[in-house]
Design an enzyme around this catalytic site. Sequence first.
Site, PDB file in Angstrom:
ATOM      1  N   CYS A  36      53.987   6.802 -20.679  1.00  0.00           N
ATOM      2  CA  CYS A  36      53.046   7.909 -20.465  1.00  0.00           C
ATOM      3  C   CYS A  36      51.644   7.451 -20.069  1.00  0.00           C
ATOM      4  O   CYS A  36      50.797   8.274 -19.724  1.00  0.00           O
ATOM      5  CB  CYS A  36      52.949   8.769 -21.723  1.00  0.00           C
ATOM      6  SG  CYS A  36      52.248   7.867 -23.111  1.00  0.00           S
ATOM      7  N   ASP A  38      49.399   6.226 -22.038  1.00  0.00           N
ATOM      8  CA  ASP A  38      48.445   6.309 -23.137  1.00  0.00           C
ATOM      9  C   ASP A  38      48.263   4.940 -23.780  1.00  0.00           C
ATOM     10  O   ASP A  38      49.048   4.037 -23.560  1.00  0.00           O
ATOM     11  CB  ASP A  38      48.926   7.332 -24.179  1.00  0.00           C
ATOM     12  CG  ASP A  38      48.801   8.747 -23.645  1.00  0.00           C
ATOM     13  OD1 ASP A  38      47.919   8.978 -22.806  1.00  0.00           O
ATOM     14  OD2 ASP A  38      49.588   9.615 -24.049  1.00  0.00           O
ATOM     15  N   CYS A  63      48.660  10.965 -27.703  1.00  0.00           N
ATOM     16  CA  CYS A  63      48.864  12.356 -28.087  1.00  0.00           C
ATOM     17  C   CYS A  63      48.957  12.513 -29.605  1.00  0.00           C
ATOM     18  O   CYS A  63      48.842  11.543 -30.352  1.00  0.00           O
ATOM     19  CB  CYS A  63      50.154  12.840 -27.448  1.00  0.00           C
ATOM     20  SG  CYS A  63      51.565  11.998 -28.171  1.00  0.00           S
ATOM     21  N   CYS A 107      56.030   7.572 -28.221  1.00  0.00           N
ATOM     22  CA  CYS A 107      54.692   7.598 -28.818  1.00  0.00           C
ATOM     23  C   CYS A 107      54.659   6.787 -30.105  1.00  0.00           C
ATOM     24  O   CYS A 107      53.672   6.103 -30.389  1.00  0.00           O
ATOM     25  CB  CYS A 107      54.261   9.031 -29.115  1.00  0.00           C
ATOM     26  SG  CYS A 107      54.625  10.180 -27.795  1.00  0.00           S
TER      27      CYS A 107
HETATM   28 FE1  FES Z   1      51.585   9.277 -24.646  1.00  0.00          FE
HETATM   29 FE2  FES Z   1      52.466  10.441 -26.850  1.00  0.00          FE
HETATM   30  S1  FES Z   1      52.628  11.177 -24.804  1.00  0.00           S
HETATM   31  S2  FES Z   1      51.480   8.547 -26.659  1.00  0.00           S
END
Ligand code: FES
Length: 211
Positions: A36, A38, A63, A107
Amino acid sequence: MKFPYSEKVLEHFRHPQNVGKIEDADGKAVEGSPACGDMVSVYIKVNPEDKRISDIKFESYGCASNIATGSIITELAKGKTIDEAKNITWKQASDALDGLPPIKAHCSVLAVEGLRSAIRNYEERHGLVKEKTHTTVETVSKRLKRVMNPLTGLDLVRTNLVKEIEVKDGTVRVVMDLPPDHQFAPAIREEIMEKVEPLWDVDKVEIEFTV
Ligand code: FES
């Protein structure tokens, strides 16, 4: 509106434990999720006598699931030895949160990877790495896959920003396809250094920015 999250996840998301930064951390890591884009940072303090994690903090740029997992995993790791903490799995983290929706599994994987990398960083910085395999282009490339390209939120390798990697006589040379005066060049340089420099047989890291 009904959230697809357990009460535990919501609780840890609203009141996350151990959030922040440890300035004089003994081990630290920034991990990016290839799924993702992140990121999460994990910082640890380790008691040199018994190798227990005496303090741990995290910063999440992810998230709600990532924040909740960061919170639970730091709680689980605190007070454990680094060997015990290394074995905490994302499944244990997710069970401790009464489950996460399957689409959110990555995540919690990201938070667990962050913890493992911070421990690995501690071991590398303190000469504790047991399996001493030699650093290869492959090793470096793997580490760069965990550095995010801030322009896209995808990693440096997948976005073709890495032009060349060379490993020779303890020196790692990385050539980046980015102008030296690019606004993100200093941040990218710092992250590459942090990932590659601690490798046990690397004496020097040279990073070139060129287009
Ligand atoms: Fe990226 Fe949860 S969607 S860490």
